[in-house]
Motif scaffolding. Structure first.
Motif, short mmCIF file in Angstrom:
data_model
loop_
_atom_site.label_atom_id
_atom_site.label_comp_id
_atom_site.label_asym_id
_atom_site.label_seq_id
_atom_site.Cartn_x
_atom_site.Cartn_y
_atom_site.Cartn_z
N LYS A 1 -0.89 -3.73 31.48
CA LYS A 1 -0.23 -3.83 30.17
C LYS A 1 -1.17 -4.46 29.14
O LYS A 1 -1.24 -3.99 28.00
CB LYS A 1 1.05 -4.66 30.31
CG LYS A 1 1.90 -4.69 29.07
CD LYS A 1 3.31 -5.24 29.34
CE LYS A 1 3.27 -6.65 29.80
NZ LYS A 1 4.61 -7.27 29.82
N ASP B 1 3.51 -7.05 40.30
CA ASP B 1 3.75 -7.79 39.05
C ASP B 1 2.43 -8.15 38.37
O ASP B 1 2.28 -8.01 37.16
CB ASP B 1 4.57 -9.06 39.30
CG ASP B 1 6.01 -8.76 39.71
OD1 ASP B 1 6.49 -7.64 39.44
OD2 ASP B 1 6.64 -9.66 40.28
N GLN C 1 9.07 1.96 28.38
CA GLN C 1 9.51 1.06 27.31
C GLN C 1 8.33 0.43 26.60
O GLN C 1 8.30 0.32 25.38
CB GLN C 1 10.45 -0.01 27.86
CG GLN C 1 11.80 0.55 28.25
CD GLN C 1 12.69 -0.46 28.95
OE1 GLN C 1 12.25 -1.51 29.41
NE2 GLN C 1 13.96 -0.14 29.04
N LYS D 1 12.29 1.53 38.18
CA LYS D 1 12.12 0.34 37.34
C LYS D 1 10.68 0.20 36.86
O LYS D 1 10.44 -0.20 35.72
CB LYS D 1 12.58 -0.91 38.09
CG LYS D 1 14.08 -0.98 38.21
CD LYS D 1 14.53 -2.25 38.89
CE LYS D 1 16.05 -2.30 38.91
NZ LYS D 1 16.53 -3.56 39.48
N ARG D 2 9.75 0.52 37.72
CA ARG D 2 8.33 0.43 37.30
C ARG D 2 8.02 1.46 36.22
O ARG D 2 7.34 1.16 35.25
CB ARG D 2 7.41 0.62 38.51
CG ARG D 2 7.45 -0.53 39.48
CD ARG D 2 6.89 -1.80 38.87
NE ARG D 2 7.27 -2.97 39.65
CZ ARG D 2 6.75 -4.18 39.47
NH1 ARG D 2 5.85 -4.40 38.53
NH2 ARG D 2 7.15 -5.19 40.20
N TRP E 1 0.78 -4.98 36.93
CA TRP E 1 1.44 -4.54 35.70
C TRP E 1 1.02 -5.43 34.53
O TRP E 1 0.74 -4.94 33.44
CB TRP E 1 2.96 -4.53 35.86
CG TRP E 1 3.66 -4.30 34.56
CD1 TRP E 1 4.57 -5.12 33.97
CD2 TRP E 1 3.51 -3.19 33.66
NE1 TRP E 1 4.99 -4.60 32.76
CE2 TRP E 1 4.36 -3.41 32.55
CE3 TRP E 1 2.73 -2.04 33.68
CZ2 TRP E 1 4.44 -2.51 31.48
CZ3 TRP E 1 2.82 -1.14 32.62
CH2 TRP E 1 3.68 -1.39 31.53
N MET F 1 14.35 -6.92 37.71
CA MET F 1 13.09 -6.47 38.31
C MET F 1 12.77 -7.21 39.61
O MET F 1 12.01 -6.72 40.43
CB MET F 1 11.93 -6.66 37.32
CG MET F 1 11.85 -5.57 36.27
SD MET F 1 11.77 -3.89 36.93
CE MET F 1 10.20 -3.92 37.78
N GLN G 1 9.60 0.32 32.94
CA GLN G 1 8.77 -0.71 32.30
C GLN G 1 7.66 -0.06 31.47
O GLN G 1 7.40 -0.43 30.34
CB GLN G 1 8.09 -1.58 33.36
CG GLN G 1 8.82 -2.81 33.77
CD GLN G 1 7.95 -3.63 34.74
OE1 GLN G 1 7.11 -3.10 35.47
NE2 GLN G 1 8.17 -4.92 34.73
#
Length: 198
Positions: free
Chosen positions: A142, A135, A192, A185-186, A138, A174, A189
């Motif tokens: 990001k 987390d 998206q 899912k990663r 990311w 998540m 993410q």
């Protein structure tokens, strides 16, 4: 004098401060200095290193600074569109145990449909024991990528669809992941986020 905090809460050590005569002067070795210096400012603003601090970037890369490899990987992959060079530098960042580099390298391998290898790198962050490292990575990745325009490629979407688990386990949550849905899912993410960058 000694150490004090700057306005940015970074420790400032004054050169020539003789209050401690037993100081370790190994930092005077340029190799160690450039390999270990924190580049967190540049990781958040990679274009700064590309445009204004090119020689500094080269020195950090020459001395195998893992964070410099991470920044260079992003610049090569997303800015110069030199994917092989970008992946090489991100891999070097991972080898140097820079977690954000490991995370992004694994994510891009998934996005390029190199699923086993991408999973292997993401597994280095021990997500099965605790999601907090993934987390955090990311969040940092990001933030860096938000400064780079147009990172989306059609094949990322294709890779995401192909990686979706056969079973509907933990949809849209998540915090609830398993070996069937974590990677999907990663990658979702990332895709998206990339689509919203357009």
């Amino acid at each position: 004098m000694g150490e004090e905090k700057s306005v940015n809460n970074y420790d400032i050590v004054y050169i020539g401060d003789s209050s401690n005569s037993n100081d370790d002067h190994s930092i005077s070795d340029p190799t160690i200095y450039f390999r270990n210096i924190s580049l967190s400012y540049f990781a958040a603003e990679p274009f700064e290193m590309l445009t204004k601090h090119n020689r500094f970037r080269e020195l950090c890369l020459e001395n195998d600074n893992p964070e410099a490899h991470y920044i260079e990987g992003i610049l090569q992959y997303f800015v110069h569109k030199e994917k092989r060079k970008g992946l090489y530098h991100l891999r070097q960042a991972s080898i140097g145990e820079y977690r954000n580099g490991t995370y992004l390298y694994g994510l891009l391998l998934l996005a390029l449909e190199h699923y086993p290898k991408g999973k292997k790198y993401l597994d280095k962050l021990q997500w099965k024991e605790n999601l907090s490292t993934s987390d955090y990575c990311w969040k940092r990745v990001k933030k860096t990528l938000s400064t780079i325009p147009a990172i989306m490629e059609t094949r990322y979407y294709t890779a995401m669809v192909n990686l979706e688990p056969w079973t509907e386990c933990h949809p849209d949550n998540m915090a609830e992941v398993c070996k069937h849905c974590y990677y999907s899912k990663r990658l979702t993410q990332f895709v998206q986020f990339a689509m919203n960058q357009e």
